[in-house]
Design an enzyme around this catalytic site. Structure first.
Site, mmCIF file in Angstrom:
data_model
loop_
_atom_site.group_PDB
_atom_site.id
_atom_site.type_symbol
_atom_site.label_atom_id
_atom_site.label_comp_id
_atom_site.label_asym_id
_atom_site.label_seq_id
_atom_site.Cartn_x
_atom_site.Cartn_y
_atom_site.Cartn_z
ATOM 1 N N GLU A 96 0.828 -1.204 0.000
ATOM 2 C CA GLU A 96 0.000 0.000 0.000
ATOM 3 C C GLU A 96 0.864 1.257 0.000
ATOM 4 O O GLU A 96 0.546 2.242 -0.683
ATOM 5 C CB GLU A 96 -0.936 0.008 1.209
ATOM 6 C CG GLU A 96 -1.935 -1.133 1.253
ATOM 7 C CD GLU A 96 -3.046 -1.000 0.217
ATOM 8 O OE1 GLU A 96 -3.044 -0.003 -0.544
ATOM 9 O OE2 GLU A 96 -3.904 -1.896 0.159
ATOM 10 N N THR B 248 -1.267 1.149 -10.883
ATOM 11 C CA THR B 248 -2.488 0.522 -10.366
ATOM 12 C C THR B 248 -3.266 1.480 -9.477
ATOM 13 O O THR B 248 -4.472 1.298 -9.267
ATOM 14 C CB THR B 248 -2.147 -0.771 -9.599
ATOM 15 O OG1 THR B 248 -3.331 -1.539 -9.397
ATOM 16 C CG2 THR B 248 -1.503 -0.461 -8.256
ATOM 17 N N GLU C 144 -12.280 0.486 -9.668
ATOM 18 C CA GLU C 144 -11.872 -0.395 -10.772
ATOM 19 C C GLU C 144 -12.904 -0.456 -11.902
ATOM 20 O O GLU C 144 -12.543 -0.545 -13.080
ATOM 21 C CB GLU C 144 -11.583 -1.801 -10.239
ATOM 22 C CG GLU C 144 -10.282 -1.946 -9.484
ATOM 23 C CD GLU C 144 -10.342 -1.396 -8.075
ATOM 24 O OE1 GLU C 144 -9.280 -1.185 -7.457
ATOM 25 O OE2 GLU C 144 -11.470 -1.166 -7.577
#
Length: 876
Positions: free
Chosen positions: A131, A475, A389
């Site tokens: 993270e 990402t 997403e």
């Protein structure tokens, strides 16, 4: 069509995907409408960002229900979710390049100054390597890229690579995690002390997820190429080399969790969702950014296996890496929603359209993608933490096809966020998509990713401050310039090279980058792909009859519906090979012998029933009934704040009420409600607020009902309790007949109850709606038919009386592998209890199992159960 082999074609590579069909399809959405939606995105971003800056900064995250910052250690622990918090103003760093992309140059410059001045990276705190890499290191690098771009255009002339210096400092703090024999990083690191020594409070872990180890290369390589220090890229490459070496050679798939020392797969289930997702993404994007053919070869090798074993259009189902033809679970998680976007980058448009359409239909059914949903599109895990997403894949599909359909999808995303997630202090994650209740949570990725993709979806080329085709999205949607591919990295030390001596296989470069005008000459073709999927999801509530055993005539028995005194249920158990044994102490034991089932299909149903019963048993103390909702509907909330509430086992059943109970709240006197109310004339016609404790819940309900209240809310007296960290609480009766209680009584933990009390203190007149599901803001409360309520995460007895927590006892774990120790439930009206489940090993079953033995099937089901338990611990 174009073949792609070398890094020299990289700029064209991206453009080819996005040339597409702008001339092929007429714009169904006008430019004015697109501009209106683009401006709406900007307004929503401002609402979220400004509330973070006003109420939370310099904390890591905003808590939008309580309008304050989340500081690690000051709030109840949320487990692994808190590993993202490092007391380094996470949300601000994660949002830097979003500010630049959205043309908020002044705000970006101010944010950079704040980060440089205020943020400390040497905190004595343990954080997630994964993270911290994607959010903080990526955020600093993306911010640096934007600052350099602005400086070259004459803005921010004062900037002297301060963010890059901070990024290198952070990279050095992450490097100790890579000090393993395999090169795979430890999952956690102490920002000040590393991983060695007792003061680190880490370094004892043995396992990490594949995505955690394989989602490093973009940020570390960018850091190396920005700074000229090859160390970071070398360590990231070493970790990727090790994961590639440890792939299952027959299936070419990777598992979800790996031992960082031995390289043994700890969890052998494989998919494209949680635990693996961004590993595949980074192989493809590392090729794009760095121009190394090896990354593309590896990606294509994996991708071929994904399409062979995991992709069952429109579904993406997890399988076992050693037995890839066998499914590993019957549900999908929401993180796989990124995959259609990656398929667009790959050039494989058709399956991207199909999977995206399935996800869109699930979104329309439940307003958001649940954290996990079953293969028949029902809720499995009901949370939704505002994940981006699905918006990401929507953007990439629109860029590839220019089909205005995806603009309408984006409009739906915007509308749902505003209708269901927007609260006065930002946007709140959904605690339960079925009820519309909220969680006091707004993750940094909401600002970092969601608004980037939605803005890009609706923006015209002239709205953008730079050419996004010159950047790759990480990402976390941070922007890294493709020009880094030409930066020299020849000095990188070769720590390990598992591909040494291997020649690149040309067959792994067969995929092309299609011009969608040639791929889809008929404008109706994408619509024709979508239509059957839309129909399949719409009709998904009943189990398809094609899956049924001939002659049974109805869906299989579900664990949550089972009643031990129902003759029809007992007959269904018999047909599935499940025996029910009544024990002397009143409990019931379930035993399955698959060979005694009437058919192979019935035996499979029996195994599923037993698995569900085990899951239900293990969950009994966590959640016996679906949650209820307390929705604040008066000014200034107007239905935007929804609190998760526990139900009572008596009184009005809000699930049977189409409109719920609406009224103004008032505090009962006495607050505990354990005697006749002294303010009965005020409570009459209102919803009474009560404190937990000192008497039975039913007694409280009778006292407020006698005073004329129309409902009651009991607030936990245990300070700090919250639905974020505690299992749902349901209120039991007092052992007497409670038919005389006719009003609804709900339970709020202390944190949620305090939100209501604070609102009452500030606004005096506060109106709430008690219901099974939050009503749409500004509607008459009419409900659409929603089959999500038919299945409650396999945990809620829908057709029987609820079971009081006080009636749940735990059996000791037995050492006999054929008997699994489970929590067993004492008999309650309408629901028989179930004891440890005896799964007998029997010879193979002839029929539909394709020579698969029963013990093999049972091993698969056991792996599924273990994966279920493990996934409960993972952050999705």
């Amino acid at each position: 069509m174009w073949m792609l082999h070398s890094a020299t074609m990289l700029p064209a590579f991206l453009l080819l995907f996005f040339m597409g069909t702008s001339s092929r399809l007429s714009e169904a959405m006008s430019r004015d409408e697109k501009n209106k939606l683009r401006n709406q995105v900007l307004e929503m971003f401002d609402h979220a960002y400004q509330n973070y800056m006003d109420h939370a900064y310099p904390a890591d995250e905003l808590m939008p229900l309580t309008c304050r910052g989340r500081v690690r250690g000051l709030e109840p622990s949320r487990g692994d979710v808190d590993d993202a918090l490092g007391k380094f103003s996470l949300t601000l760093i994660d949002t830097l390049d979003t500010l630049a992309l959205l043309n908020k140059t002044a705000e970006f410059e101010e944010a950079v100054r704040r980060v440089v001045t205020d943020v400390r990276l040497d905190n004595d705190i343990v954080v997630s390597v994964f993270e911290t890499n994607i959010r903080v290191l990526g955020g600093l690098l993306g911010g640096h890229s934007m600052a350099v771009m602005l400086k070259e255009s004459g803005r921010m002339v004062w900037y002297q690579d301060e963010l890059l210096h901070m990024a290198k400092d952070l990279g050095l703090r992450l490097l100790p995690a890579f000090n393993t024999s395999s090169g795979l990083p430890y999952p956690r690191v102490n920002l000040r002390f590393g991983v060695r020594g007792p003061e680190t409070r880490t370094g004892t872990e043995t396992d990490t997820c594949t995505a955690c180890a394989g989602t490093i290369i973009l940020e570390f390589a960018a850091l190396s190429r920005f700074t000229g220090d090859p160390t970071f890229e070398a360590h990231a490459r070493r970790a990727l080399d090790f994961l590639w070496e440890k792939r299952q050679r027959n299936s070419n798939l990777v598992g979800t969790t790996i031992n960082i020392h031995s390289g043994e797969w700890v969890r052998r289930d494989s998919g494209v969702g949680a635990g693996i997702d961004s590993y595949y993404e980074y192989l493809m994007k590392a090729y794009i950014l760095l121009g190394d053919d090896q990354f593309l070869q590896r990606f294509n090798t994996h991708y071929a296996s994904i399409m062979k074993y995991i992709s069952q259009p429109p579904l993406l189902l997890d399988v076992h890496i050693h037995k890839p033809l066998l499914p590993a679970r019957t549900w999908m998680d929401s993180l796989l929603a990124f995959f259609p976007g990656l398929q667009v980058l790959k050039g494989d448009i058709r399956p991207a359209i199909e999977t995206h359409e399935m996800l869109y239909q699930v979104t329309k059914k439940h307003n958001f993608l649940p954290e996990a949903f079953t293969t028949d599109f029902r809720v499995h895990w009901a949370q939704h933490p505002l994940r981006p997403e699905f918006a990401e894949s929507t953007y990439f599909l629109y860029k590839a096809t220019r089909d205005p359909y995806y603009l309408e999808v984006g409009r739906t995303i915007l509308e749902n966020l505003n209708r269901f997630a927007r609260v006065p202090c930002g946007f709140a994650a959904m605690k339960d998509v079925r009820t519309g209740s909220h969680e006091d949570r707004m993750d940094s990725f909401f600002l970092a990713e969601m608004f980037k993709y939605l803005f890009l979806l609706f923006a015209e080329e002239e709205d953008l401050p730079f050419n996004v085709e010159e950047y790759i999205f990480t990402t976390e949607a941070h922007l890294l310039p493709l020009s880094l591919s030409t930066a020299s990295n020849s000095q990188a030390p070769t720590l390990v090279n598992n591909m040494a001596g291997e020649e690149l296989d040309d067959s792994n470069f067969e995929w092309t980058c299609p011009n969608t005008r040639l791929l889809f000459p008929d404008p109706a073709f994408p619509r024709n792909l979508r239509e059957p999927i839309r129909s399949a999801v719409d009709k998904s509530c009943p189990r398809p009859t094609t899956h049924r055993e001939p002659g049974m005539g109805h869906p299989p028995l579900r664990a949550q519906d089972f009643m031990a005194n129902n003759p029809e249920h007992l007959e269904l158990l018999r047909r599935m090979g499940v025996s029910l044994i009544h024990l002397k102490d009143g409990r019931v034991q379930l035993v399955q012998h698959a060979t005694q089932a009437v058919s192979a299909v019935a035996a499979e149903d029996g195994m599923r029933f037993m698995q569900e019963m085990m899951e239900l048993s293990s969950q009994q103390q966590k959640e016996q009934l679906p949650p209820r909702a307390v929705q604040i509907v008066s000014h200034p909330f107007f239905g935007r704040v929804v609190l998760t509430a526990g139900p009572a086992q008596f009184g009005m059943d809000l699930y049977k009420s189409s409109s719920g109970v609406r009224g103004f709240v008032t505090v009962a006197e006495p607050y505990n409600g354990c005697s006749v109310l002294s303010n009965g004339e005020i409570v009459a016609g209102r919803i009474a607020l009560l404190q937990r404790g000192q008497c039975m819940f039913a007694e409280k309900a009778r006292h407020i009902q006698k005073a004329g209240a129309i409902g009651g809310i009991v607030i936990d007296d245990n300070e700090g309790s919250s639905s974020d960290t505690a299992p749902l609480f349901q209120m039991a009766g007092d052992g007497r007949n409670t038919d005389d209680v006719t009003l609804p009584l709900l339970f709020l933990f202390h944190k949620e109850g305090n939100i209501l009390l604070e609102a009452l203190k500030e606004y005096r007149e506060v109106e709430v709606l008690l219901s099974n599901k939050a009503r749409d803001r500004g509607t008459d409360g009419a409900e659409e038919e929603d089959c999500s309520t038919e299945e409650k995460d396999h945990t809620s007895p829908a057709s029987s009386e609820p079971v009081d927590q006080s009636q749940v006892t735990t059996q000791e774990q037995t050492t006999d592998d054929s008997v699994m120790g489970q929590e067993s439930v004492q008999p309650a009206e309408g629901l028989g209890s179930y004891d440890p489940v005896d799964v007998g090993e029997e010879p193979a079953v002839d029929g539909d199992y394709s020579s698969q033995s029963v013990d093999s099937l049972m091993a698969d089901w056991q792996e599924d159960l273990e994966a279920f338990k493990q996934m409960e611990k993972d952050e999705l």
